[in-house]
Each structure stands twice: as structure tokens, then as C-alpha cells.
Write a protein that holds these residues in place. Structure first.
Motif, PDB file in Angstrom:
ATOM      1  N   ASP A  82       0.816  -1.232   0.000  1.00 40.21           N
ATOM      2  CA  ASP A  82       0.000   0.000   0.000  1.00 40.21           C
ATOM      3  C   ASP A  82       0.845   1.276   0.000  1.00 40.21           C
ATOM      4  OD1 ASP A  82      -2.101  -1.793   0.304  1.00 40.21           O
ATOM      5  OD2 ASP A  82      -2.267  -1.467   2.457  1.00 40.21           O
ATOM      6  N   PRO A  83       1.881   1.384  -0.841  1.00 35.64           N
ATOM      7  CA  PRO A  83       2.764   2.552  -0.724  1.00 35.64           C
ATOM      8  C   PRO A  83       2.055   3.889  -0.920  1.00 35.64           C
ATOM      9  CG  PRO A  83       3.183   1.356  -2.765  1.00 35.64           C
ATOM     10  CD  PRO A  83       2.300   0.492  -1.934  1.00 35.64           C
ATOM     11  N   PHE A  84       1.065   3.952  -1.824  1.00 37.04           N
ATOM     12  CA  PHE A  84       0.377   5.216  -2.080  1.00 37.04           C
ATOM     13  C   PHE A  84      -1.055   5.199  -1.550  1.00 37.04           C
ATOM     14  CE2 PHE A  84       3.184   6.627  -5.922  1.00 37.04           C
ATOM     15  CZ  PHE A  84       4.082   7.203  -5.030  1.00 37.04           C
ATOM     16  N   LYS A  85      -1.269   4.493  -0.465  1.00 34.17           N
ATOM     17  CA  LYS A  85      -2.600   4.402   0.141  1.00 34.17           C
ATOM     18  C   LYS A  85      -3.171   5.782   0.452  1.00 34.17           C
ATOM     19  CE  LYS A  85      -2.553   3.060   4.424  1.00 34.17           C
ATOM     20  NZ  LYS A  85      -2.941   4.286   5.199  1.00 34.17           N
ATOM     21  N   ASP A  86      -2.326   6.679   0.935  1.00 34.01           N
ATOM     22  CA  ASP A  86      -2.780   8.011   1.358  1.00 34.01           C
ATOM     23  C   ASP A  86      -2.620   9.068   0.276  1.00 34.01           C
ATOM     24  OD1 ASP A  86      -3.509   7.147   3.946  1.00 34.01           O
ATOM     25  OD2 ASP A  86      -1.417   7.259   4.603  1.00 34.01           O
ATOM     26  N   PHE A  87      -2.490   8.651  -0.948  1.00 34.27           N
ATOM     27  CA  PHE A  87      -2.254   9.573  -2.062  1.00 34.27           C
ATOM     28  C   PHE A  87      -3.222  10.760  -2.088  1.00 34.27           C
ATOM     29  CE2 PHE A  87      -1.710  10.946  -6.447  1.00 34.27           C
ATOM     30  CZ  PHE A  87      -0.405  10.595  -6.762  1.00 34.27           C
ATOM     31  N   PRO A  88      -4.537  10.563  -1.859  1.00 33.42           N
ATOM     32  CA  PRO A  88      -5.460  11.701  -1.916  1.00 33.42           C
ATOM     33  C   PRO A  88      -5.206  12.772  -0.863  1.00 33.42           C
ATOM     34  CG  PRO A  88      -6.669   9.635  -2.119  1.00 33.42           C
ATOM     35  CD  PRO A  88      -5.267   9.289  -1.703  1.00 33.42           C
ATOM     36  N   ARG A  89      -4.385  12.478   0.140  1.00 33.84           N
ATOM     37  CA  ARG A  89      -4.085  13.458   1.186  1.00 33.84           C
ATOM     38  C   ARG A  89      -3.073  14.507   0.743  1.00 33.84           C
ATOM     39  NH1 ARG A  89      -1.787  10.782   6.145  1.00 33.84           N
ATOM     40  NH2 ARG A  89      -1.994  12.899   6.930  1.00 33.84           N
ATOM     41  N   LEU A  90      -2.397  14.283  -0.380  1.00 30.98           N
ATOM     42  CA  LEU A  90      -1.388  15.240  -0.840  1.00 30.98           C
ATOM     43  C   LEU A  90      -2.013  16.604  -1.081  1.00 30.98           C
ATOM     44  CD1 LEU A  90       0.614  12.994  -3.326  1.00 30.98           C
ATOM     45  CD2 LEU A  90       1.425  13.879  -1.127  1.00 30.98           C
ATOM     46  N   ARG A  91      -1.303  17.645  -0.670  1.00 28.95           N
ATOM     47  CA  ARG A  91      -1.778  19.014  -0.796  1.00 28.95           C
ATOM     48  C   ARG A  91      -0.674  19.904  -1.366  1.00 28.95           C
ATOM     49  NH1 ARG A  91      -5.585  16.521  -0.261  1.00 28.95           N
ATOM     50  NH2 ARG A  91      -7.350  16.724   1.156  1.00 28.95           N
ATOM     51  N   PRO A  92      -1.040  21.005  -2.016  1.00 32.21           N
ATOM     52  CA  PRO A  92      -0.027  21.935  -2.522  1.00 32.21           C
ATOM     53  C   PRO A  92       0.945  22.354  -1.415  1.00 32.21           C
ATOM     54  CG  PRO A  92      -2.177  22.515  -3.388  1.00 32.21           C
ATOM     55  CD  PRO A  92      -2.409  21.443  -2.363  1.00 32.21           C
ATOM     56  N   GLY A  93       2.218  22.349  -1.751  1.00 35.57           N
ATOM     57  CA  GLY A  93       3.249  22.708  -0.786  1.00 35.57           C
ATOM     58  C   GLY A  93       3.870  21.524  -0.089  1.00 35.57           C
ATOM     59  N   ASP A  94       3.240  20.347  -0.138  1.00 38.03           N
ATOM     60  CA  ASP A  94       3.811  19.163   0.493  1.00 38.03           C
ATOM     61  C   ASP A  94       5.156  18.819  -0.147  1.00 38.03           C
ATOM     62  OD1 ASP A  94       1.701  18.864   2.203  1.00 38.03           O
ATOM     63  OD2 ASP A  94       0.808  17.142   1.177  1.00 38.03           O
ATOM     64  N   ALA A  95       6.068  18.357   0.679  1.00 41.37           N
ATOM     65  CA  ALA A  95       7.391  17.972   0.192  1.00 41.37           C
ATOM     66  C   ALA A  95       7.413  16.506  -0.231  1.00 41.37           C
ATOM     67  CB  ALA A  95       8.435  18.205   1.272  1.00 41.37           C
ATOM     68  N   VAL A  96       8.121  16.246  -1.320  1.00 42.94           N
ATOM     69  CA  VAL A  96       8.488  14.891  -1.729  1.00 42.94           C
ATOM     70  C   VAL A  96      10.009  14.903  -1.846  1.00 42.94           C
ATOM     71  CG1 VAL A  96       8.277  13.080  -3.454  1.00 42.94           C
ATOM     72  CG2 VAL A  96       6.325  14.579  -2.987  1.00 42.94           C
ATOM     73  N   VAL A  97      10.674  14.212  -0.944  1.00 36.26           N
ATOM     74  CA  VAL A  97      12.132  14.240  -0.886  1.00 36.26           C
ATOM     75  C   VAL A  97      12.683  12.919  -1.408  1.00 36.26           C
ATOM     76  CG1 VAL A  97      14.148  14.553   0.589  1.00 36.26           C
ATOM     77  CG2 VAL A  97      12.010  15.764   1.114  1.00 36.26           C
ATOM     78  N   ILE A  98      13.651  13.003  -2.300  1.00 36.45           N
ATOM     79  CA  ILE A  98      14.233  11.801  -2.907  1.00 36.45           C
ATOM     80  C   ILE A  98      15.757  11.905  -2.809  1.00 36.45           C
ATOM     81  CG2 ILE A  98      14.296  10.318  -4.937  1.00 36.45           C
ATOM     82  CD1 ILE A  98      11.804  11.798  -5.952  1.00 36.45           C
ATOM     83  N   SER A  99      16.380  10.821  -2.367  1.00 41.86           N
ATOM     84  CA  SER A  99      17.838  10.780  -2.269  1.00 41.86           C
ATOM     85  C   SER A  99      18.392   9.721  -3.208  1.00 41.86           C
ATOM     86  CB  SER A  99      18.267  10.444  -0.840  1.00 41.86           C
ATOM     87  OG  SER A  99      19.674  10.217  -0.784  1.00 41.86           O
ATOM     88  N   ASP A 100      19.464  10.077  -3.906  1.00 42.26           N
ATOM     89  CA  ASP A 100      20.170   9.100  -4.736  1.00 42.26           C
ATOM     90  C   ASP A 100      21.492   8.690  -4.105  1.00 42.26           C
ATOM     91  OD1 ASP A 100      21.751  11.330  -5.039  1.00 42.26           O
ATOM     92  OD2 ASP A 100      21.716  11.341  -7.233  1.00 42.26           O
ATOM     93  N   GLY A 101      21.663   9.010  -2.822  1.00 43.16           N
ATOM     94  CA  GLY A 101      22.879   8.642  -2.107  1.00 43.16           C
ATOM     95  C   GLY A 101      23.903   9.743  -2.037  1.00 43.16           C
ATOM     96  N   THR A 102      23.793  10.736  -2.906  1.00 39.72           N
ATOM     97  CA  THR A 102      24.719  11.865  -2.875  1.00 39.72           C
ATOM     98  C   THR A 102      24.011  13.195  -2.700  1.00 39.72           C
ATOM     99  OG1 THR A 102      26.566  12.926  -4.049  1.00 39.72           O
ATOM    100  CG2 THR A 102      24.745  12.183  -5.393  1.00 39.72           C
ATOM    101  N   THR A 103      22.751  13.274  -3.132  1.00 41.57           N
ATOM    102  CA  THR A 103      22.003  14.529  -3.114  1.00 41.57           C
ATOM    103  C   THR A 103      20.579  14.287  -2.631  1.00 41.57           C
ATOM    104  OG1 THR A 103      23.297  15.367  -4.980  1.00 41.57           O
ATOM    105  CG2 THR A 103      21.228  16.504  -4.511  1.00 41.57           C
ATOM    106  N   TRP A 104      20.072  15.238  -1.822  1.00 37.45           N
ATOM    107  CA  TRP A 104      18.657  15.271  -1.478  1.00 37.45           C
ATOM    108  C   TRP A 104      17.959  16.189  -2.479  1.00 37.45           C
ATOM    109  CZ3 TRP A 104      17.144  12.000   2.228  1.00 37.45           C
ATOM    110  CH2 TRP A 104      18.014  11.676   3.274  1.00 37.45           C
ATOM    111  N   PHE A 105      16.934  15.679  -3.136  1.00 38.56           N
ATOM    112  CA  PHE A 105      16.123  16.476  -4.055  1.00 38.56           C
ATOM    113  C   PHE A 105      14.757  16.700  -3.404  1.00 38.56           C
ATOM    114  CE2 PHE A 105      19.131  14.073  -6.558  1.00 38.56           C
ATOM    115  CZ  PHE A 105      19.607  14.989  -7.490  1.00 38.56           C
TER     116      PHE A 105
END
Length: 246
Positions: free
Chosen positions: A151-174
Motif C-alpha cells: 500500500d505505498p500510495f494508500k494516502d495519495f489523496p491526502r497530498l496538498r499543494p506545498g507538500d514535500a516529496v524528498v528523494i535521495s540518490d545517495g549523494t544529493t537530497w532532491f
């Protein structure tokens, strides 16, 4: 053949079918989740080991000057590319990043793998082949299950403008920022993962993120889409990014 025998046989068949349905529901709701959680933990472990034992190729730097906290804050529609050296291609079915969405909980962290094949999405989130690399100009598009397989995106409808989505590739936080509430569309609407996504409201090239999942919650007749723009980058060496410290 007596009526009593017919009734008894029919009752036994109903009990058997009912038991099979219950077992199937348990499998879908529970066992696939157990297996997926174990698989995702394994993919996260792969990444942790890889990042701890070897150098990680530098990702595409984001344009724009450094902010007060040392991060970089590009504009949503900035089309300028810095021309970084070519990076190794993502390997099909292999993990290359970890995604964090604070809106979904402080311990929500999922591996991002290359490709959207059925087996790949059972182990984490899947990057659409042919869309932009993480942090690069274009549209970095990712799919995930709404229900089953963890259920990784179970709460998908809760996303709101301004929410952060942070992704790391091991060297950089995006750090990407959601720009609008989730958008509902049909499965055939592939324009939502275009370099400038259709219906997103973006009017030119930029560094975008698209998240996709199934709609309704227990079906797949439609898709829910969330769009975000790259807001900041920070080096992993500097510790957790500001978006994950709040």
C-alpha cells in the motif's frame, strides 16, 4: 437423489467457496503486504550497502544560486541545463533512490526502482522508463500501488499543494513541492508524464516530478496524478534535508 442430499451438497459447496474467498482476501490484504514490505526492506538494504561501500555518481545539479541553508532553489519553469557529464543509465528492475513523503508519516520511506513492470512494482515504486532522470530537466515520473503490495500510495489523496516529496540518490537530497491536489484521469492519458505534463498547469520546461497511482482505492479504472516541481537540492553529506527535519 433426495432433496436433503442436494441441500447438503449445495451447503458444502457454499462453505468451500466462502473459505476460498476468505483465504484470497487474506492473501490480498495481508500476505502481499508482508511480502512487499520484506521486498522493499531488501531494496532499501541494497541501496544502503551500495552507498556505504562505494562512490555514488553525482546527479544533475539544479540551476539557481545557493540559499541561506546551502541548498539550491531553482524556479519551477527554469529550462536552463548545466550540461553535467553523462550518468550511468538506471538498470531495469534495480533500485537507485529512496523517496520520503512526510505527509504520509515520519517513517514513510520507499525504494525507487527502474521500470514499471508488475514484478518491479511489487518491490517498491517504479520510475517510468523514458522519463527524466532524478533532478534533471524534464519530468521524473514514478508509479506506485495504491493498495496491495505494501500500500505505498494508500494516502495519495491526502497530498496538498506545498507538500514535500524528498528523494535521495545517495549523494544529493532532491526536494520537490506538490503544486496542486491530485488529478483524476484515465489510464490511457499518457500525456500526464510528458516532459511538460498535460493538464499540470506548467507552461514550459522545468524540473518536474509526476506521481501516479490507481483510482479508486480498490480498483484501477482511473489514475490519480500528483505533480511537483524541484524546489531545492542539498548534499547528503550535510545531513537530513530541511524538509525532513520539520
Amino acid at each position: 437423489m433426495s432433496v436433503r442430499w442436494i441441500i447438503r451438497t449445495f451447503s458444502e459447496l457454499c462453505l468451500t467457496v466462502g473459505s476460498l474467498i476468505v483465504l484470497f482476501v487474506v492473501y490480498v490484504l495481508f500476505w502481499t503486504g508482508v511480502r512487499a514490505d520484506s521486498a522493499m526492506d531488501g531494496e532499501l538494504g541494497k541501496l544502503a550497502e551500495r552507498w556505504a561501500t562505494g562512490p555514488v555518481a553525482a546527479a544533475s545539479p539544479a540551476p539557481g544560486g545557493p540559499s541561506q541553508d546551502g541548498s539550491t532553489s531553482p524556479g519551477a519553469g527554469d529550462a536552463q541545463d548545466d550540461g553535467p557529464p553523462p550518468q550511468p543509465a538506471y538498470r531495469d528492475g534495480e533500485p537507485f533512490a529512496v523517496m520520503y513523503i512526510p505527509r504520509f508519516g515520519g517513517d514513510w520511506a520507499k525504494p525507487v526502482l527502474e521500470g514499471t513492470a508488475t514484478g518491479t512494482l511489487q518491490k517498491g515504486l517504479g520510475h517510468y522508463d523514458g522519463t527524466a532522470r532524478l533532478g534533471a530537466t524534464g519530468n521524473f515520473a514514478v508509479a506506485g500501488h495504491r493498495r496491495t503490495y505494501g500500500d505505498p500510495f494508500k494516502d495519495f489523496p491526502r497530498l496538498r499543494p506545498g507538500d514535500a516529496v524528498v528523494i535521495s540518490d545517495g549523494t544529493t537530497w532532491f526536494t520537490y513541492r506538490i503544486d496542486k491536489r491530485p488529478y483524476r484521469t484515465s489510464p490511457g492519458d499518457i500525456g500526464v508524464i510528458d516532459p511538460v505534463p498535460r493538464a499540470s498547469g506548467y507552461d514550459g520546461p522545468g524540473r518536474y516530478l509526476t506521481l501516479t497511482t490507481c483510482e479508486p482505492e480498490w480498483g484501477h479504472s482511473h489514475r490519480l496524478i500528483a505533480w511537483a516541481h524541484l524546489d531545492a537540492t542539498e548534499p547528503v553529506a550535510g545531513g537530513r534535508p530541511s524538509a525532513l527535519r520539520s
